[in-house]
Design an enzyme around this catalytic site. Structure first.
Site, PDB file in Angstrom:
ATOM      1  NE  ARG A  56      -3.124  -0.569  12.574  1.00 33.39           N
ATOM      2  CZ  ARG A  56      -3.843  -0.428  11.464  1.00 33.39           C
ATOM      3  NH1 ARG A  56      -5.170  -0.530  11.532  1.00 33.39           N
ATOM      4  NH2 ARG A  56      -3.269  -0.217  10.304  1.00 33.39           N
TER       5      ARG A  56
ATOM      6  CD  GLU B  54      -2.720  -1.113   2.564  1.00 34.71           C
ATOM      7  OE1 GLU B  54      -3.940  -0.979   2.493  1.00 34.71           O
ATOM      8  OE2 GLU B  54      -2.105  -1.257   3.629  1.00 34.71           O
TER       9      GLU B  54
ATOM     10  CD  GLU C  80      -8.956  -2.508  11.501  1.00 34.84           C
ATOM     11  OE1 GLU C  80      -8.483  -3.638  11.713  1.00 34.84           O
ATOM     12  OE2 GLU C  80      -8.617  -1.801  10.542  1.00 34.84           O
TER      13      GLU C  80
END
Length: 543
Positions: A517, A317, A466
């Site tokens: 994360r 990405e 998230e």
């Protein structure tokens, strides 16, 4: 129209290449100049030390350890070494041998020098003082000339000073008798650890007082990551990360899960979309796995029942955000379900409550170290994790004037706003949002029985961001082919995956979470690069 608009493309490319070469040459020259300066300084220091050793009758008590002694010449008696962490009052008047880094060096005249030695985040003050028959003035000079961050062996006697020691974690002092340098750091380090360990609060407070302190920016930290990770906060971050992985593994093993290891070279995209690293595999097109999704499902079809994996995940990405990486560590789970996808959510609930409890109980010092440089509030979470449907979440946002596409996904701002609303209403920063629109989920997601516009899926949030995506999977091969084709995936590239469901497949579901994360959000950090040991993003592939 100017002549420049008709410039030959080849000439333009050549011009760009020349500019690039000039920049590269300039950077190389700068690095070579720094290297020569460091070599000269190192050579000068070494020459000075050798001249001292030759003239000193007590020269055997100090010096640089010869290479031959570092080539595993003789087996060591591990019991003769003491960890800095273990140095305490119980060892008073005992002789100890320690190894660590020279964190600070402070000469006091010609006959005394203080060293602060660090090992795994623990520090002890050492006194090198000239004494007849043990410590010569030349040894004091040797100690004072050590470069910071050099690795040294110190042998001495433990004493308890009359006043508290402010510059070390251990409240004892070592009266040095022998001092040997095992590995000498360059005299001038590219970043100062004291600067790298400084908090933004300290920097801003100093500015208000009219003093300017050095701020080490993120790119500089990552360029010299091997130095940056030595700071107390970074040591804490990666020890917390280790505990997250350990808690994840131990909980799932206790619940009857089997750890698996799936391939990272695959024939087709595992998630769909363009965010995939493509490569040549012996003349065949291949990809780096975007997740272990396909193979963990195939493992369920292979009768493992419950599986998990901790391994690398690759996403091509072009995301230049605070929470995206091109490579991260995935914590993945897949399991048979008997009746409902809530069974998977039950595992998420108990797993993460157990994990958070474990971090708070077992990582207190590490959390304190992180908080001292990057202040944060402890995560708020409930003993029974809150669950909301996607529609309920959308309604909460609508009630405060935030409009969301009914069958669209939540953007970053909406996620944060919903996290704020949930925290205010329910008193938790950790919650589950389920029954997402099918259009925003991967091809293998099972639609809801009562409304095919929605799916048996869920996301989990920490502090409004998230961290987990999960769902019940489609286990009917014909339906799976339809879903893959509808999502633009060439069914031929995943034929072995789909075929695995033709031999009898149990209903199943699972989830995936990014390790970095989890740590970032649990510790309230502002960038995922802080929780990746050597991060890989669209602009960084080294060190």
């Amino acid at each position: 129209m100017s002549s420049s608009e008709f410039q030959d493309p080849a000439a333009a490319a050549s011009s760009e290449a020349q500019v690039s070469k000039k920049a590269a040459k300039k950077e190389a020259a700068k690095l070579e100049k720094l290297r020569r300066r460091q070599e000269i300084a190192t050579a000068s220091a070494a020459t000075a030390n050798l001249s001292v050793d030759e003239e000193d009758p007590l020269g055997g008590n100090y010096g640089d350890v010869p290479l031959v002694e570092l080539q595993s010449k003789t087996p060591a008696d591990v019991g003769e070494w003491t960890r800095v962490e273990a140095l305490g009052g119980a060892l008073e008047n005992r002789s100890v041998l320690i190894r660590g880094r020279a964190q600070a060096i402070r000469p006091v005249g010609k006959k005394m020098a203080f060293l602060v030695i660090r090992e795994n985040g623990f520090t002890v003050q050492c006194l090198v003082q000239a004494q007849a028959d043990t410590v010569s003035p030349q040894m004091v000079k040797f100690a004072a000339a050590l470069s910071r961050e050099s690795i040294v062996d110190v042998e001495g006697v433990v004493s308890i000073p009359s006043a508290p020691i402010k510059g070390a974690t251990q409240q004892v002092e070592i009266q040095v008798r022998k001092l040997y340098c095992v590995s000498r750091a360059v005299p001038t380090l590219p970043i100062n650890l004291e600067d790298a360990a400084r908090s933004e609060v300290e920097i801003e407070t100093a500015l208000q007082a009219g003093e300017q302190l050095v701020r080490v920016n993120q790119d500089t930290r990552l360029n010299f990551r091997v130095l940056d990770v030595r700071t107390p906060a970074n040591q804490g971050i990666f020890r917390i990360q280790s505990q997250v992985g350990n808690a994840f593994r131990q909980f799932l093993l206790s619940e009857g899960f089997c750890e698996i290891h799936t391939p990272k070279l695959i024939a087709g995209s595992s998630e769909g979309g363009a965010a995939v690293f493509r490569l040549d595999y012996k003349g065949q097109p291949a990809c780096l796995a975007q997740s272990p999704q396909l193979h963990k499902q195939m493992s369920i079809c292979g009768d493992f029942g419950r599986v998990f994996e901790i391994g690398p995940v690759f996403r091509a990405e072009d995301s230049y955000t605070h929470r995206h990486l091109c490579e991260f560590t995935g914590l993945d789970v897949e399991m048979e379900i008997k009746k409902h996808y809530f069974e998977v959510m039950d595992i998420v609930d108990r797993l993460f409550v157990a994990m958070f409890d474990s971090l708070n109980q077992n990582c207190k010092k590490d959390l304190e170290a992180v908080g001292s440089q990057y202040p944060f509030e402890p995560l708020k979470y409930l003993r029974k994790t809150l669950r909301l449907t996607y529609e309920e979440g959308i309604q909460m946002l609508k009630d405060v004037g935030v409009e969301i596409e009914p069958y669209g996904d939540l953007n970053t701002e909406a996620e944060r706003k919903l996290g704020q609303l949930v925290s205010e209403k329910y008193g938790t920063e950790f919650y589950i949002l389920h029954r997402y629109p099918l259009a925003v989920r991967p091809f293998y997601t099972m639609p809801c029985y009562d409304n095919p516009a929605y799916s048996n899926s869920f996301d989990v949030f920490i502090r409004g961001e998230e961290i987990i995506s999960g769902a019940q999977r489609v286990h009917v091969p014909e339906f799976l082919e339809q879903r893959a084709a509808a999502c633009g995936i060439d069914v031929k590239t995943i034929s072995t995956y789909i075929d695995s469901f033709r031999y009898g497949a149990p209903p199943h579901g699972g989830f995936g979470v990014g390790l970095e994360r989890v740590v970032m959000l649990f510790c309230g950090l502002n960038n995922i690069r802080k929780t990746s040991l050597f991060p890989r993003d669209p602009l960084r592939i080294a060190p």
